[in-house]
Design a protein around this motif. Structure first.
Motif, PDB file in Angstrom:
ATOM      1  N   SER A 308       1.003  -1.206  -0.002  1.00 57.28           N
ATOM      2  CA  SER A 308      -0.014  -0.007   0.189  1.00 57.28           C
ATOM      3  C   SER A 308       0.730   1.338   0.003  1.00 57.28           C
ATOM      4  CB  SER A 308      -1.155   0.031   1.157  1.00 57.28           C
ATOM      5  OG  SER A 308      -1.741   1.306   1.372  1.00 57.28           O
ATOM      6  N   TYR A 309       1.890   1.248   0.751  1.00 57.32           N
ATOM      7  CA  TYR A 309       2.785   2.322   1.009  1.00 57.32           C
ATOM      8  C   TYR A 309       3.380   2.607  -0.453  1.00 57.32           C
ATOM      9  CZ  TYR A 309       5.613   6.094   3.064  1.00 57.32           C
ATOM     10  OH  TYR A 309       6.209   7.292   3.331  1.00 57.32           O
ATOM     11  N   PHE A 310       4.133   1.613  -1.045  1.00 59.11           N
ATOM     12  CA  PHE A 310       4.782   1.721  -2.036  1.00 59.11           C
ATOM     13  C   PHE A 310       4.020   2.144  -3.325  1.00 59.11           C
ATOM     14  CE2 PHE A 310       8.253   0.253   0.294  1.00 59.11           C
ATOM     15  CZ  PHE A 310       9.435   0.213  -0.690  1.00 59.11           C
ATOM     16  N   SER A 311       2.821   1.656  -3.413  1.00 58.52           N
ATOM     17  CA  SER A 311       1.775   1.936  -4.296  1.00 58.52           C
ATOM     18  C   SER A 311       1.512   3.414  -4.322  1.00 58.52           C
ATOM     19  CB  SER A 311       0.484   0.883  -4.176  1.00 58.52           C
ATOM     20  OG  SER A 311      -0.350   1.509  -5.241  1.00 58.52           O
ATOM     21  N   PRO A 315       5.621   4.484  -6.509  1.00 62.49           N
ATOM     22  CA  PRO A 315       4.872   3.196  -7.503  1.00 62.49           C
ATOM     23  C   PRO A 315       5.781   2.798  -8.429  1.00 62.49           C
ATOM     24  CG  PRO A 315       4.148   5.502  -8.009  1.00 62.49           C
ATOM     25  CD  PRO A 315       4.825   5.776  -6.754  1.00 62.49           C
ATOM     26  N   GLU A 316       7.074   3.479  -8.685  1.00 62.98           N
ATOM     27  CA  GLU A 316       7.952   2.795  -9.733  1.00 62.98           C
ATOM     28  C   GLU A 316       8.584   1.601  -9.469  1.00 62.98           C
ATOM     29  OE1 GLU A 316       6.870   7.027 -10.969  1.00 62.98           O
ATOM     30  OE2 GLU A 316       7.576   6.349  -9.063  1.00 62.98           O
ATOM     31  N   PHE A 317       8.622   1.314  -7.997  1.00 63.48           N
ATOM     32  CA  PHE A 317       8.941   0.094  -7.353  1.00 63.48           C
ATOM     33  C   PHE A 317       7.743  -0.807  -7.608  1.00 63.48           C
ATOM     34  CE2 PHE A 317      12.156   2.690  -4.949  1.00 63.48           C
ATOM     35  CZ  PHE A 317      13.244   2.031  -5.226  1.00 63.48           C
ATOM     36  N   HIS A 318       8.236  -1.995  -8.417  1.00 64.97           N
ATOM     37  CA  HIS A 318       7.331  -3.065  -8.551  1.00 64.97           C
ATOM     38  C   HIS A 318       7.293  -4.074  -7.757  1.00 64.97           C
ATOM     39  CE1 HIS A 318       4.534  -5.528 -10.622  1.00 64.97           C
ATOM     40  NE2 HIS A 318       5.301  -6.488 -10.845  1.00 64.97           N
ATOM     41  N   ILE A 319       6.455  -4.437  -7.040  1.00 65.45           N
ATOM     42  CA  ILE A 319       6.615  -5.755  -5.876  1.00 65.45           C
ATOM     43  C   ILE A 319       6.153  -6.952  -6.575  1.00 65.45           C
ATOM     44  CG2 ILE A 319       6.420  -6.479  -3.625  1.00 65.45           C
ATOM     45  CD1 ILE A 319       5.863  -3.667  -2.759  1.00 65.45           C
ATOM     46  N   TYR A 320       7.031  -7.994  -6.944  1.00 66.30           N
ATOM     47  CA  TYR A 320       6.308  -9.363  -7.246  1.00 66.30           C
ATOM     48  C   TYR A 320       5.688  -9.886  -6.145  1.00 66.30           C
ATOM     49  CZ  TYR A 320       9.408  -8.466 -11.407  1.00 66.30           C
ATOM     50  OH  TYR A 320      10.001  -7.972 -12.570  1.00 66.30           O
ATOM     51  N   PHE A 326       9.966 -14.238   4.296  1.00 66.95           N
ATOM     52  CA  PHE A 326       9.406 -12.916   4.829  1.00 66.95           C
ATOM     53  C   PHE A 326      10.373 -11.712   3.837  1.00 66.95           C
ATOM     54  CE2 PHE A 326      12.233 -14.932   7.651  1.00 66.95           C
ATOM     55  CZ  PHE A 326      13.773 -14.051   7.666  1.00 66.95           C
ATOM     56  N   LEU A 327      10.496 -12.006   2.867  1.00 68.19           N
ATOM     57  CA  LEU A 327      11.352 -11.026   1.862  1.00 68.19           C
ATOM     58  C   LEU A 327      10.419 -10.563   0.768  1.00 68.19           C
ATOM     59  CD1 LEU A 327      14.444 -13.641   2.017  1.00 68.19           C
ATOM     60  CD2 LEU A 327      14.219 -11.551   3.218  1.00 68.19           C
ATOM     61  N   LEU A 328      10.612  -9.469   0.186  1.00 68.24           N
ATOM     62  CA  LEU A 328      10.178  -9.089  -1.224  1.00 68.24           C
ATOM     63  C   LEU A 328      10.889  -8.744  -2.097  1.00 68.24           C
ATOM     64  CD1 LEU A 328       7.279  -6.428   0.470  1.00 68.24           C
ATOM     65  CD2 LEU A 328       6.924  -8.885  -0.307  1.00 68.24           C
ATOM     66  N   TRP A 329      10.461  -9.067  -3.013  1.00 68.62           N
ATOM     67  CA  TRP A 329      11.491  -9.137  -4.508  1.00 68.62           C
ATOM     68  C   TRP A 329      10.964  -7.975  -5.219  1.00 68.62           C
ATOM     69  CZ3 TRP A 329      16.246  -9.968  -5.423  1.00 68.62           C
ATOM     70  CH2 TRP A 329      16.714 -10.267  -6.840  1.00 68.62           C
ATOM     71  N   MET A 330      11.629  -6.932  -5.390  1.00 66.51           N
ATOM     72  CA  MET A 330      11.195  -5.731  -6.112  1.00 66.51           C
ATOM     73  C   MET A 330      11.837  -5.295  -7.310  1.00 66.51           C
ATOM     74  SD  MET A 330      10.524  -2.872  -3.001  1.00 66.51           S
ATOM     75  CE  MET A 330       9.589  -3.750  -1.368  1.00 66.51           C
ATOM     76  N   ASP A 331      11.016  -4.913  -8.599  1.00 64.31           N
ATOM     77  CA  ASP A 331      11.837  -4.598  -9.753  1.00 64.31           C
ATOM     78  C   ASP A 331      11.869  -2.897  -9.852  1.00 64.31           C
ATOM     79  OD1 ASP A 331      11.445  -3.567 -12.755  1.00 64.31           O
ATOM     80  OD2 ASP A 331      12.258  -5.549 -12.860  1.00 64.31           O
ATOM     81  N   TYR A 332      13.098  -2.463 -10.300  1.00 65.69           N
ATOM     82  CA  TYR A 332      12.872  -0.902 -10.488  1.00 65.69           C
ATOM     83  C   TYR A 332      13.311  -0.431 -11.966  1.00 65.69           C
ATOM     84  CZ  TYR A 332      17.893  -1.768 -10.011  1.00 65.69           C
ATOM     85  OH  TYR A 332      19.305  -2.400 -10.174  1.00 65.69           O
ATOM     86  N   ALA A 333      12.789  -1.077 -12.650  1.00 67.26           N
ATOM     87  CA  ALA A 333      12.955  -0.788 -14.109  1.00 67.26           C
ATOM     88  C   ALA A 333      12.427   0.576 -14.446  1.00 67.26           C
ATOM     89  CB  ALA A 333      12.595  -1.681 -15.205  1.00 67.26           C
ATOM     90  N   GLN A 334      11.404   0.900 -13.865  1.00 64.40           N
ATOM     91  CA  GLN A 334      10.604   2.095 -14.409  1.00 64.40           C
ATOM     92  C   GLN A 334      11.350   3.394 -13.938  1.00 64.40           C
ATOM     93  OE1 GLN A 334       6.485   2.418 -13.703  1.00 64.40           O
ATOM     94  NE2 GLN A 334       6.471   0.192 -13.212  1.00 64.40           N
ATOM     95  N   LEU A 335      12.590   3.274 -12.823  1.00 62.51           N
ATOM     96  CA  LEU A 335      13.335   4.334 -12.404  1.00 62.51           C
ATOM     97  C   LEU A 335      14.296   4.755 -13.305  1.00 62.51           C
ATOM     98  CD1 LEU A 335      13.383   3.375  -8.569  1.00 62.51           C
ATOM     99  CD2 LEU A 335      12.369   5.325  -9.712  1.00 62.51           C
ATOM    100  N   LYS A 362      24.371 -12.473 -11.498  1.00 66.51           N
ATOM    101  CA  LYS A 362      23.863 -11.607 -12.758  1.00 66.51           C
ATOM    102  C   LYS A 362      22.204 -11.418 -13.041  1.00 66.51           C
ATOM    103  CE  LYS A 362      24.917 -14.207 -16.800  1.00 66.51           C
ATOM    104  NZ  LYS A 362      25.127 -15.639 -16.108  1.00 66.51           N
ATOM    105  N   GLU A 363      21.721 -12.528 -12.850  1.00 65.60           N
ATOM    106  CA  GLU A 363      19.856 -12.529 -13.195  1.00 65.60           C
ATOM    107  C   GLU A 363      19.390 -11.736 -12.285  1.00 65.60           C
ATOM    108  OE1 GLU A 363      18.528 -13.672 -15.852  1.00 65.60           O
ATOM    109  OE2 GLU A 363      20.381 -14.817 -16.616  1.00 65.60           O
ATOM    110  N   GLY A 364      19.970 -11.568 -10.949  1.00 66.55           N
ATOM    111  CA  GLY A 364      19.278 -10.652 -10.159  1.00 66.55           C
ATOM    112  C   GLY A 364      19.408  -9.056 -10.134  1.00 66.55           C
ATOM    113  N   ARG A 365      20.345  -8.766 -11.115  1.00 69.64           N
ATOM    114  CA  ARG A 365      20.494  -7.297 -11.374  1.00 69.64           C
ATOM    115  C   ARG A 365      18.968  -6.615 -11.975  1.00 69.64           C
ATOM    116  NH1 ARG A 365      24.535  -3.960 -11.553  1.00 69.64           N
ATOM    117  NH2 ARG A 365      26.615  -4.627 -10.916  1.00 69.64           N
ATOM    118  N   GLY A 366      18.617  -5.672 -11.465  1.00 71.30           N
ATOM    119  CA  GLY A 366      17.327  -5.063 -11.917  1.00 71.30           C
ATOM    120  C   GLY A 366      16.264  -4.888 -10.679  1.00 71.30           C
ATOM    121  N   CYS A 367      16.671  -6.010  -9.750  1.00 70.09           N
ATOM    122  CA  CYS A 367      15.802  -5.903  -8.665  1.00 70.09           C
ATOM    123  C   CYS A 367      16.533  -5.547  -7.329  1.00 70.09           C
ATOM    124  CB  CYS A 367      15.032  -7.405  -8.570  1.00 70.09           C
ATOM    125  SG  CYS A 367      14.157  -7.724 -10.019  1.00 70.09           S
TER     126      CYS A 367
END
Length: 396
Positions: A308-311, A315-320, A326-335, A362-367
């Motif tokens: 809710s807070y990020f939205s 909002p440019e952080f996309h939460i999968y 207890f971990l959240l994986w987030m994409d920040y490509a829109q930034l 390397k596959e984790g880059r971008g998150c």
């Protein structure tokens, strides 16, 4: 709503306690002004029955060599039956202090020079390093993002496997992406390992921690032909926030494989747990069910609050989707920023530390990976600091 019986809201100052999540990270960044949401342990006090068990150990006043007792085995066997509908035999359980040790030891035990080991990426670093540090070839198979959900790419597995491949390392629930693989997916992994004669090592340390409505399936519940090539690493340390106790174990149904692991553990002298390990496991698995259920509910509420807070504010952080951990994986490509730019912003502007995606290869880059197992007020403070500095980041 949570009941008031258990307190997850109180912020406990963990600094100056030799804490890996706070003190070690302070040293890494050269400042004590950061809020740390990186290292994967909880900022919650341990359940009281475990603390009471520790008090009895301390009051006894002798901290000698310790061995596992029947209660240790019975409590874990009972927990797996009650929570996951899995039947385990005592003789299948092999003590090994840490899962990071277990993964490295198994790579060393079951592979030889020139062999290769498969692993999904992005990958939890120590599982990946277990291959590298034992001088074996890493065969990476990327998880595919499809409809906002990561899945195993079985076509790529078939294209990647080689005659020298001897082992597959799987993590479920997956760290860092948060997937809890379905029974069908796990069966398909098992069939792949049967087809190519691979040992299957599975890290299930987060298996007790799932999102509401998600059912964790242990690979130990699969058919016997898969179990015969299976090594499962498990522990109560994530579930009950006791990683400092140094306590984990392997479940190895195949007697021949089990004897090989036991021989290597004996060779390097890792057969004794700490004096606190036995009581920690017994108390956790027999007297802490209510705390466990409350913890899961609190994590779920933290996730809802975070989304809710990020939205609203970032909002440019996309939460999968989070299915487990207890971990959240987030994409920040829109930034439209690099990982290096984003990390500088976190440290220098927001004064918050998270795990950058490259930690997971390397596959984790971008998150980024964010730990939400903290009192909500602490998360709120971290998010507000991020929001206050957000305009600086968006102007990059």
């Amino acid at each position: 709503m949570l009941t008031p019986e258990y307190d997850f809201d109180t912020i406990v100052d963990r600094r100056n306690t030799n804490c890996g999540r706070w003190d070690t990270m302070d040293k890494k960044y050269g400042t004590s002004q950061l809020i740390h949401l990186g290292v994967a342990d909880m900022d919650f006090r341990v359940p009281e029955p475990i603390i009471d068990g520790f008090r009895k150990c301390v009051d006894h006043g002798i901290f000698g060599y310790t061995d596992l007792n029947e209660a240790f085995y019975d409590s874990f066997i009972s927990w797996m039956q009650r929570k996951h509908d899995v039947k385990i035999q005592k003789e299948e359980i092999v003590f090994c202090p840490r899962i990071n040790i277990s993964s490295s030891l198994c790579v060393d035990t079951f592979t030889e020079e020139g062999d290769a080991v498969m692993i999904n990426t992005p990958a939890y670093g120590p599982l990946y390093d277990a291959i590298v540090k034992n001088h074996k070839t890493v065969l990476e198979s990327r998880l595919v993002l499809e409809n906002d959900r990561y899945r195993i790419d079985f076509k790529h597995l078939e294209e990647t496997v080689t005659p020298n491949t001897k082992m597959f390392i799987l993590c479920s629930p997956h760290n860092p992406v948060g997937r809890v693989f379905t029974k069908e997916e796990l069966e398909q992994v098992g069939e792949f390992c049967i087809k190519h004669d691979l040992l299957l090592f599975v890290d299930e340390i987060h298996g007790d921690i799932t999102a509401q409505g998600v059912n964790f399936i242990s690979t130990l519940s699969l058919k016997e032909e898969i179990r015969e090539r299976l090594v499962v690493a498990a522990s109560p340390t994530k579930t009950f926030n006791i990683p400092g106790v140094i306590l984990s174990y392997l479940v190895i149904p195949n007697q021949e494989l089990r004897k090989k692991v036991q021989a290597d553990i004996d060779r390097i002298g890792m057969h004794n747990p700490t004096v606190f390990a036995v009581t920690a496991a017994e108390k956790a698995y027999t007297e802490c069910d209510a705390w466990y259920e409350e913890m899961l509910a609190y994590i779920n509420e933290n996730e809802a609050y975070t989304r809710s807070y990020f939205s609203e504010h970032m909002p440019e952080f996309h939460i999968y989707p989070r299915e487990g951990t207890f971990l959240l994986w987030m994409d920040y490509a829109q930034l439209n920023c690099t990982e290096e730019e984003l990390e500088r912003w976190f440290i220098e502007k927001a004064h918050v530390a998270v795990y950058m995606g490259s930690v997971f290869k390397k596959e984790g880059r971008g998150c980024i990976r964010v730990n939400i197992a903290s009192p909500r007020k602490l998360l709120q403070q971290a998010y507000e600091q991020m929001a206050e500095a957000y305009d600086v980041l968006k102007m990059k």
